[in-house]
Design an enzyme around this catalytic site. Structure first.
Site, PDB file in Angstrom:
ATOM      1  N   CYS A  26       0.873  -1.170   0.000  1.00 42.52           N
ATOM      2  CA  CYS A  26       0.000   0.000   0.000  1.00 42.52           C
ATOM      3  C   CYS A  26       0.910   1.219   0.000  1.00 42.52           C
ATOM      4  CB  CYS A  26      -0.951  -0.022   1.196  1.00 42.52           C
ATOM      5  SG  CYS A  26      -0.124  -0.078   2.789  1.00 42.52           S
ATOM      6  N   HIS A 558      -3.358  -1.500  28.572  1.00 43.73           N
ATOM      7  CA  HIS A 558      -4.081  -2.264  27.532  1.00 43.73           C
ATOM      8  C   HIS A 558      -3.715  -3.738  27.705  1.00 43.73           C
ATOM      9  CE1 HIS A 558      -5.279  -3.787  23.594  1.00 43.73           C
ATOM     10  NE2 HIS A 558      -5.936  -2.669  23.387  1.00 43.73           N
TER      11      HIS A 558
END
Length: 637
Positions: A26, A558
């Site tokens: 990409c 997290h």
């Protein structure tokens, strides 16, 4: 950069050519489909000269290269092109430990199919842009041979798009590319094209009614046909005697799939495309300004999730059906210019020369269509400039819709493709609409960013060397609690093994995009308060929570990677959002065994998310095992 050396190093460290099932790129990263993920030497890859980081998402292994990614991908394609994994019945992608949801699979498939063909499509779009300029300035006459040749160059990639998609889809679904091309040839065969133009009645094939439809410039029909062919080919090949495979497997595959494709799948894909275009027409007819505001305003979030690859085929389908796109391309361009406006303002607000340089250079990059460096490196970290850009982009999108914005060719959304907004009949309405929207967007984004009070912009606290170093050496012992008042000590919220944040297999954390910090591999399933303060956020799935100290330090914990997909299973709250807590007080429990059995990694990032507000963030060195009595970071106010 030595591209060939880097490509060869990546091949060696990723497990060799035989481990690469597919590779594409990409804007900034290489994307791999691998046969065995365990062969990847991730830490060594991260240290390669030219590699900015790595990331694993769904069943893709991604290596972030930056602007040089295409050069490296070309060399990889040359090396990998010598083998043909799709024709080997043993070359199948390994079964994943955890299943992806169907939405992720579709997005992943579209990304894998569409990314490799973007250069051809964008090149054709730029050719249309050049042709518009030449005809508008009367340098080239529409009746001249030059115009005819240039028009063929600009239109071929779109008209024969099913051929391009067939090759890419065949690679994605592990089908021989030439069989996929044959299927595309059937869809574009003159009999079907001419029959559709003449509105002939359906073909009667063994009682099946095959409609005459024009599949030029289409995307979905050929993807569906190649997808079916991949299953049929593998099934036939599995049971076919080896001596007959080369001759009979291809022909049986086509005899089975082509009629089904012509009767059902290709028409279904065609009708789905038309239905989608009809829905978009309705949307922009009855809620156009709102749709423009939302699409342009939220485009940065779309880019962050990679959803823009799923939207591109819709834009192409819209162009094929109506001759123009007013669904995504204009709003992507507006959003890019909004990012540029915010970055341009930050260039004036920053005090340090290196920060100014980063802001202005990423501003130019955004104007030319690449926003990731400025988005991830600057505006997302400072937050308020991102919000300003999103708000300005939304206003620009609203204005564009009200003025009737339309683009008449697919191309990368950058300032160079403005001539594609000139209608084939010479109408300048679309061009005027996009220019006005861009000017308003840039000025508004610049103005909002410039007047907003943004934390972290004084000379001592922006992203300079003080907070960019991986580790600051601190002589403080792990149990030292006699710190001066201008320091905030952050204690370990988990008992376990202390790791570098760079070892977290998620670039959002490992690249310290959202904050400076450390990582811990838990040995016990319990979270403790890292300081005296308040619980200011608990994510709905309980896998992440944030604390704010009395001095204003914000810390995010997290638990694990991608554990959001557990939807709260295995997590038990002991405290609630808004509760005041003392350092070392238990706030949450989690089931380590359950998380491991579900296939998720337990490594837990602990990051200071508002580090820009403080003078320095120091990470304690020399620690291996930590618990709630030990300091892991120190924040200087």
């Amino acid at each position: 950069m030595d591209y060939e050396l880097l490509a060869n190093q990546i091949i060696d460290l990723i497990g060799g050519l035989e481990n690469i099932d597919q590779v594409w790129n990409c804007t900034t990263r290489l994307r791999f489909k691998l046969n065995d993920d365990s062969l990847v030497q991730d830490e060594k890859i991260k240290k390669l000269n030219g590699v900015l980081g790595t990331q694993e998402r769904n069943d893709q292994y991604q290596i972030i290269i930056g602007n040089d990614v295409e050069e490296v991908e070309k060399i990889l394609e040359q090396r990998i092109g010598k083998k043909s994994p799709a024709t080997d019945s043993k070359s199948v992608h390994q079964e994943k430990k955890k299943k992806e949801n169907i939405f992720n699979q579709i997005i992943d498939a579209i990304s894998g199919i569409f990314s490799p063909i973007l250069p051809a499509i964008i090149g054709a779009g730029m050719m249309k842009c050049i042709l518009s300029i030449l005809t508008l300035t009367k340098i080239v006459s529409p009746n001249s041979g030059v115009y005819v040749v240039f028009y063929m160059i600009s239109d071929a990639a779109f008209y024969f798009l099913p051929f391009l998609v067939a090759v890419s889809a065949s690679r994605r679904f592990h089908l021989n590319e030439f069989i996929g091309l044959s299927a595309a040839g059937v869809l574009l065969y003159p009999t079907l094209i001419n029959g559709a133009a003449k509105h002939l009645p359906p073909i009667n094939f063994l009682g099946l009614k095959i409609p005459y439809l024009g599949y030029s410039s289409s995307v979905v029909p050929i993807i569906l046909v190649v997808w079916l062919m991949s299953f049929v080919y593998k099934y036939v090949d599995r049971y076919m005697p080896k001596v007959l495979r080369f001759i009979l497997t291809p022909v049986i595959t086509m005899i089975i799939t082509i009629p089904i494709g012509l009767f059902a799948l290709a028409p279904l894909g065609n009708y789905l495309g038309e239905l989608l275009s009809t829905i978009l027409d309705w949307l922009f007819t009855y809620a156009g300004p709102l749709a423009g505001f939302v699409l342009a305003g939220l485009n940065p979030l779309i880019i962050m999730t990679g959803m823009h690859y799923a939207i591109m085929p819709i834009a192409i389908q819209n162009l094929a059906r109506t001759g123009y796109d007013n669904f995504w391309l204009p709003f992507a361009l507006i959003s890019n210019i909004a990012q540029a406006g915010a970055l341009f303002a930050l260039g004036f607000k920053f005090k340090k020369s290196e920060d100014k340089s980063i802001a202005f250079s990423t501003c130019v990059s955004a104007i030319l269509g690449v926003t990731e460096p400025g988005l991830f490196g600057v505006t997302l970290k400072l937050k308020k400039p991102l919000y300003a850009a999103m708000a300005a982009g939304g206003v620009g999108g609203l204005i564009a819709v009200l003025m009737g914005v339309r683009t008449y060719s697919f191309s990368a959304p950058n300032i160079l493709i403005l001539p594609t907004y000139i209608a084939p009949n010479g109408s300048l309405q679309g061009l005027i609409a996009i220019v006005v929207a861009l000017v308003v967007t840039f000025i508004l984004s610049f103005g909002l960013t410039f007047i907003l009070k943004i934390d972290g912009l004084n000379p001592e606290t922006i992203t300079g060397d003080q907070v960019n170093n991986d580790y600051k050496i601190d002589k403080t012992t792990a149990d030292n609690t006699n710190a001066p008042q201008e320091e905030e000590l952050i204690y370990s919220p988990i008992e376990g093994k202390l790791q570098s944040i760079k070892q977290v297999p998620d670039s959002t954390f490992s690249d310290e995009i959202i904050g400076k910090g450390v990582a811990i591999i838990p040995s016990k399933g319990k979270i403790f308060a890292p300081f005296d303060g308040q619980i200011t956020m608990i994510f709905r799935t309980k896998h992440a929570l944030a604390f704010t100290s009395k001095s204003g330090v914000e810390v995010l914990v997290h638990i694990g990677i991608d554990t959001v997909e557990l939807d709260g299973k295995g997590f038990k709250l002991l405290k609630n959002k808004g509760d005041n807590v003392k350092q070392g007080e238990p706030v949450l429990e989690f089931d380590q065994d359950l998380i491991k059995k579900q296939g998720y990694q337990l490594i837990t990032p602990v990051v200071v998310t508002n580090y820009q507000k403080f003078k320095n963030v120091e990470k304690i060195s020399g620690l291996k095992q930590v618990d709630s009595h030990q300091v892991v970071m120190k924040v200087e106010e």
